[in-house]
Design a protein around this motif. Structure first.
Motif, mmCIF file in Angstrom:
data_model
loop_
_atom_site.group_PDB
_atom_site.id
_atom_site.type_symbol
_atom_site.label_atom_id
_atom_site.label_comp_id
_atom_site.label_asym_id
_atom_site.label_seq_id
_atom_site.Cartn_x
_atom_site.Cartn_y
_atom_site.Cartn_z
ATOM 1 N N VAL A 201 0.842 -1.203 0.000
ATOM 2 C CA VAL A 201 0.000 0.000 0.000
ATOM 3 C C VAL A 201 0.874 1.249 0.000
ATOM 4 C CG1 VAL A 201 -1.731 1.322 1.280
ATOM 5 C CG2 VAL A 201 -1.935 -1.162 1.117
ATOM 6 N N MET A 202 1.925 1.254 0.815
ATOM 7 C CA MET A 202 2.812 2.415 0.869
ATOM 8 C C MET A 202 3.579 2.591 -0.445
ATOM 9 S SD MET A 202 2.193 3.855 3.677
ATOM 10 C CE MET A 202 3.535 5.052 3.693
ATOM 11 N N ARG A 203 3.984 1.488 -1.056
ATOM 12 C CA ARG A 203 4.667 1.578 -2.347
ATOM 13 C C ARG A 203 3.749 2.184 -3.407
ATOM 14 N NH1 ARG A 203 8.940 -1.205 -5.126
ATOM 15 N NH2 ARG A 203 8.550 -1.349 -7.366
ATOM 16 N N SER A 204 2.468 1.846 -3.342
ATOM 17 C CA SER A 204 1.507 2.393 -4.294
ATOM 18 C C SER A 204 1.381 3.900 -4.135
ATOM 19 C CB SER A 204 0.143 1.718 -4.108
ATOM 20 O OG SER A 204 0.254 0.317 -4.266
ATOM 21 N N ALA A 205 1.373 4.363 -2.890
ATOM 22 C CA ALA A 205 1.354 5.806 -2.638
ATOM 23 C C ALA A 205 2.619 6.461 -3.181
ATOM 24 C CB ALA A 205 1.208 6.071 -1.143
ATOM 25 N N GLN A 206 3.760 5.810 -2.975
ATOM 26 C CA GLN A 206 5.024 6.349 -3.485
ATOM 27 C C GLN A 206 5.024 6.412 -5.009
ATOM 28 O OE1 GLN A 206 7.814 3.635 -1.745
ATOM 29 N NE2 GLN A 206 7.564 4.452 0.318
ATOM 30 N N THR A 207 4.403 5.431 -5.646
ATOM 31 C CA THR A 207 4.310 5.427 -7.110
ATOM 32 C C THR A 207 3.496 6.616 -7.606
ATOM 33 O OG1 THR A 207 4.516 3.017 -7.226
ATOM 34 C CG2 THR A 207 3.512 4.104 -9.110
ATOM 35 N N LEU A 208 2.384 6.893 -6.945
ATOM 36 C CA LEU A 208 1.572 8.055 -7.322
ATOM 37 C C LEU A 208 2.393 9.337 -7.199
ATOM 38 C CD1 LEU A 208 -1.843 7.213 -5.592
ATOM 39 C CD2 LEU A 208 -1.223 6.867 -7.981
ATOM 40 N N ARG A 209 3.144 9.464 -6.113
ATOM 41 C CA ARG A 209 3.956 10.665 -5.914
ATOM 42 C C ARG A 209 5.084 10.756 -6.946
ATOM 43 N NH1 ARG A 209 1.990 12.857 -1.448
ATOM 44 N NH2 ARG A 209 1.436 11.571 0.354
ATOM 45 N N TYR A 210 5.683 9.622 -7.248
ATOM 46 C CA TYR A 210 6.777 9.618 -8.225
ATOM 47 C C TYR A 210 6.298 10.155 -9.572
ATOM 48 C CZ TYR A 210 10.232 7.885 -11.537
ATOM 49 O OH TYR A 210 11.154 7.804 -12.553
ATOM 50 N N TYR A 211 5.164 9.639 -10.045
ATOM 51 C CA TYR A 211 4.691 10.084 -11.354
ATOM 52 C C TYR A 211 4.099 11.490 -11.319
ATOM 53 C CZ TYR A 211 5.833 5.718 -13.572
ATOM 54 O OH TYR A 211 6.519 4.657 -14.094
ATOM 55 N N ALA A 212 3.651 11.934 -10.149
ATOM 56 C CA ALA A 212 3.207 13.319 -10.025
ATOM 57 C C ALA A 212 4.354 14.284 -10.323
ATOM 58 C CB ALA A 212 2.659 13.573 -8.623
ATOM 59 N N VAL A 213 5.573 13.884 -9.970
ATOM 60 C CA VAL A 213 6.758 14.709 -10.238
ATOM 61 C C VAL A 213 7.280 14.476 -11.648
ATOM 62 C CG1 VAL A 213 9.144 15.173 -9.563
ATOM 63 C CG2 VAL A 213 7.396 14.826 -7.809
ATOM 64 N N GLU A 214 7.571 13.216 -11.973
ATOM 65 C CA GLU A 214 8.205 12.904 -13.258
ATOM 66 C C GLU A 214 7.316 13.257 -14.444
ATOM 67 O OE1 GLU A 214 11.197 12.084 -13.934
ATOM 68 O OE2 GLU A 214 11.942 11.670 -11.920
ATOM 69 N N GLY A 215 6.013 13.104 -14.275
ATOM 70 C CA GLY A 215 5.106 13.374 -15.387
ATOM 71 C C GLY A 215 5.096 14.818 -15.824
ATOM 72 N N GLN A 216 5.439 15.717 -14.914
ATOM 73 C CA GLN A 216 5.421 17.129 -15.261
ATOM 74 C C GLN A 216 6.645 17.565 -16.074
ATOM 75 O OE1 GLN A 216 3.628 19.915 -12.182
ATOM 76 N NE2 GLN A 216 4.126 18.152 -10.870
ATOM 77 N N SER A 217 7.648 16.713 -16.127
ATOM 78 C CA SER A 217 8.832 17.027 -16.933
ATOM 79 C C SER A 217 8.972 16.096 -18.135
ATOM 80 C CB SER A 217 10.096 16.953 -16.059
ATOM 81 O OG SER A 217 10.266 15.641 -15.544
ATOM 82 N N HIS A 218 7.909 15.356 -18.427
ATOM 83 C CA HIS A 218 7.910 14.469 -19.593
ATOM 84 C C HIS A 218 7.469 15.285 -20.800
ATOM 85 C CE1 HIS A 218 7.759 10.705 -21.763
ATOM 86 N NE2 HIS A 218 6.478 10.867 -22.053
ATOM 87 N N THR A 219 8.446 15.836 -21.529
ATOM 88 C CA THR A 219 8.153 16.775 -22.610
ATOM 89 C C THR A 219 8.890 16.390 -23.883
ATOM 90 O OG1 THR A 219 9.989 18.209 -21.946
ATOM 91 C CG2 THR A 219 7.836 18.659 -20.956
ATOM 92 N N GLY A 220 8.647 17.182 -24.915
ATOM 93 C CA GLY A 220 9.286 16.952 -26.200
ATOM 94 C C GLY A 220 10.660 17.605 -26.297
ATOM 95 N N GLU A 221 11.128 17.760 -27.550
ATOM 96 C CA GLU A 221 12.469 18.294 -27.802
ATOM 97 C C GLU A 221 12.408 19.433 -28.813
ATOM 98 O OE1 GLU A 221 15.665 15.027 -28.108
ATOM 99 O OE2 GLU A 221 13.830 14.041 -28.803
ATOM 100 N N THR A 222 13.487 20.218 -28.856
ATOM 101 C CA THR A 222 13.697 21.203 -29.906
ATOM 102 C C THR A 222 14.907 20.757 -30.724
ATOM 103 O OG1 THR A 222 12.804 23.004 -28.554
ATOM 104 C CG2 THR A 222 14.193 23.625 -30.421
ATOM 105 N N PHE A 223 14.769 20.766 -32.061
ATOM 106 C CA PHE A 223 15.796 20.192 -32.926
ATOM 107 C C PHE A 223 16.548 21.287 -33.678
ATOM 108 C CE2 PHE A 223 12.402 17.094 -32.462
ATOM 109 C CZ PHE A 223 13.106 15.978 -32.050
ATOM 110 N N PRO A 224 17.870 21.273 -33.624
ATOM 111 C CA PRO A 224 18.649 22.234 -34.415
ATOM 112 C C PRO A 224 18.533 21.931 -35.901
ATOM 113 C CG PRO A 224 20.083 20.621 -33.371
ATOM 114 C CD PRO A 224 18.715 20.370 -32.841
ATOM 115 N N GLN A 225 18.466 22.995 -36.700
ATOM 116 C CA GLN A 225 18.423 22.834 -38.169
ATOM 117 C C GLN A 225 18.929 24.125 -38.823
ATOM 118 O OE1 GLN A 225 15.745 24.812 -39.584
ATOM 119 N NE2 GLN A 225 15.360 25.440 -37.459
ATOM 120 N N ASP A 226 19.035 24.159 -40.136
ATOM 121 C CA ASP A 226 19.768 25.225 -40.826
ATOM 122 C C ASP A 226 18.925 26.439 -41.192
ATOM 123 O OD1 ASP A 226 22.064 23.719 -40.693
ATOM 124 O OD2 ASP A 226 21.783 22.819 -42.681
#
Length: 487
Positions: free
Chosen positions: A108-133
């Motif tokens: 049960v505690m691990r499940s709570a920790q999982t919710l908290r983990y993705y609450a943080v990591e999910g907010q920085s799951h983003t795309g990229e900017t690509f260099p070009q000419d």
């Protein structure tokens, strides 16, 4: 019989707790006391599933447009709810699934920790900017949610596995239809209750219970379902994979036949203890559980002696009792499956070194108990060396070299987890490269994985596409859109 403590669980569809359309129900039984009904839940039918999927589809666009910080706040509040009710929920988990109360609290505690983990990591799951000419153009990638995700989970970790699927699905903007195992609907309901209590909007998470034979296909073949994440048997996973449409993504965590290799330079007491911890914890009902001990000929007898000696001290009993190591198997069906494989092992010529019997007397009379079981003289072609048993059965196999050990370890259809016990660093490093497994360990049990590290298998243990857990666990739930913007 319906006991006073039995809770009636309803489906959650579009924010409402409702009975199934036919109003039929099923019982969840306490494996330590088969006379006790822990919970009564809905025997849903296809029409119930359709309503749940349609509700999730209707809620999708609004949820996808919800700011990630608001999604994260809901996950954190749900984690608070689990933590504040851990004593009650752990007790319910032990009554429903059978595992030791200490293990239930950790889950049960691990499940709570999982919710908290993705609450943080999910907010920085983003795309990229690509260099070009081209100085007048900007090229970026954006990560978008898929849509409706069907989550189907097993009974052995009935709250932590759903948490590690549902949390990343929600934080990335998907909506969910969740079907737990019929063996453990109550603790699965508690996770849904936590998220609902935390303010999840109607339709974002829908909860359906019932028999897979009645509703399994309808959960995955609906055109609105854009992804299916499943943990369970390889056979069920193959059926799902065949039934989904071309544009439905799948993530499968399936069976295992996990080896521990014991080298001749190993600490034998350590090797025996690691084998017992991996093979008999959770009564052998873990997908990463140790089912094969592949041992060098020079130390096989010494290892076997230590294994039997340590196994003989294990206590079988109710998960609420102090000092219990092996709890009941989760159901009568599971018990009979394990007993059938023990009979097969005997017929194949394996030598039964220890255990192998169902326990029915005294304190064990009302539950699905059995002795921990050790086979020796097991050869690679035997069924007990090839097929997943999912119970407290360890097959000891003798080999004469590291090369033979790797060949035997890799000589199965599965590749989920594997371990080696050795004091030779070169051997350990070679093992990590040559073993065919998604999770590889040295001087550790085959069981267990971190919340923040990827988890998954190869061969028939997985679809070998998307991993669960860690940042990698977010990738399955998003698709890439590449955007070119010129001035």
């Amino acid at each position: 019989m319906l006991t006073a403590k039995a809770e009636i669980i309803k489906n959650l569809i579009d924010g409402d707790w409702v009975s199934s359309g036919n109003e039929e129900t099923l019982n969840s039984i306490n494996p330590a006391n088969k006379e006790e009904v822990v919970a009564v839940f809905q025997a849903s039918q296809v029409e119930d599933v359709k309503r749940a999927i349609e509700a999730a589809n209707q809620a999708f666009q609004s949820w996808a447009n919800t700011p990630p910080s608001k999604r994260a706040a809901i996950l954190n509040k749900a984690a608070d709810y689990l933590e504040s009710n851990v004593e009650q929920f752990a007790e319910e988990l032990t009554r429903e699934e059978g595992k030791a109360i200490g293990a239930s609290k950790k889950e049960v505690m691990r499940s709570a920790q999982t919710l908290r983990y993705y609450a943080v990591e999910g907010q920085s799951h983003t795309g990229e900017t690509f260099p070009q000419d081209d100085p007048d153009m900007k090229v970026t990638s954006e990560l978008e949610p898929l849509g409706v995700v069907t989550v189907i989970t097993p009974w052995n970790f009935p709250i932590s596995i759903p948490a590690r699927k549902i949390a990343p699905a929600l934080i990335t903007g998907n909506t969910v239809v969740f079907k737990p195992s019929s063996e453990t609907p109550l603790i699965a309901y508690r996770l849904v209750e936590a998220l609902y209590h935390a303010g999840l909007p109607s339709g974002v998470l829908n909860f359906i219970t019932g028999n897979s034979r009645d509703i399994g296909d309808s959960l995955v073949d609906h055109p609105a379902v854009k992804a299916v994440t499943f943990t369970g048997s390889t056979g069920a996973g193959e059926r799902i994979h065949k039934n989904v449409s071309l544009d439905t993504r799948t993530q499968m965590e399936l069976g295992g036949k996990n080896p521990i290799i014991v080298m001749d330079d190993a600490d034998i007491n350590q090797a025996a203890q690691l084998t017992i911890n991996g093979g008999f914890s959770l009564t052998g009902q873990a997908c990463t559980g140790t089912s094969r001990a592949i041992v060098m000929k020079e130390v096989k007898e010494k290892f076997l002696q230590a294994l039997v000696e340590k196994t003989s001290s294990l206590k079988v009993g109710d998960g609420f009792k102090e000092g219990v190591t092996l709890c009941p198997l989760a159901s009568e069906k599971q018990l009979q499956n394990v007993l059938n494989y023990i009979a097969i092992g005997k017929e194949e010529g394996a030598y039964l070194v220890y255990g192998g019997e169902q326990l029915t007397e005294g304190e064990h009379h009302s539950g699905y108990y059995m002795e921990p079981t050790i086979f020796s003289n097991v050869t690679p072609n035997m069924r007990i060396a090839q097929e997943e048993i999912f119970g407290p059965v360890i097959a000891v196999m003798e080999v004469e070299s590291y090369e033979e050990a790797i060949s035997v370890a890799n000589g199965v259809d599965y590749g989920l987890s594997a371990s080696i016990v050795t004091n030779n660093l070169k051997t350990a490093q070679l093992f990590t490269k040559e073993i065919q497994a998604g999770t590889v360990k040295v001087n550790r049990t085959t069981t267990g994985n971190l919340i923040n590290a990827p988890f998954g298998g190869v061969k028939k243990s997985s679809t070998s596409t998307f991993r669960e857990s860690g940042r990698a666990g977010l990738e399955f739930f998003t698709q890439i859109k590449t955007v070119y913007v010129g001035s």
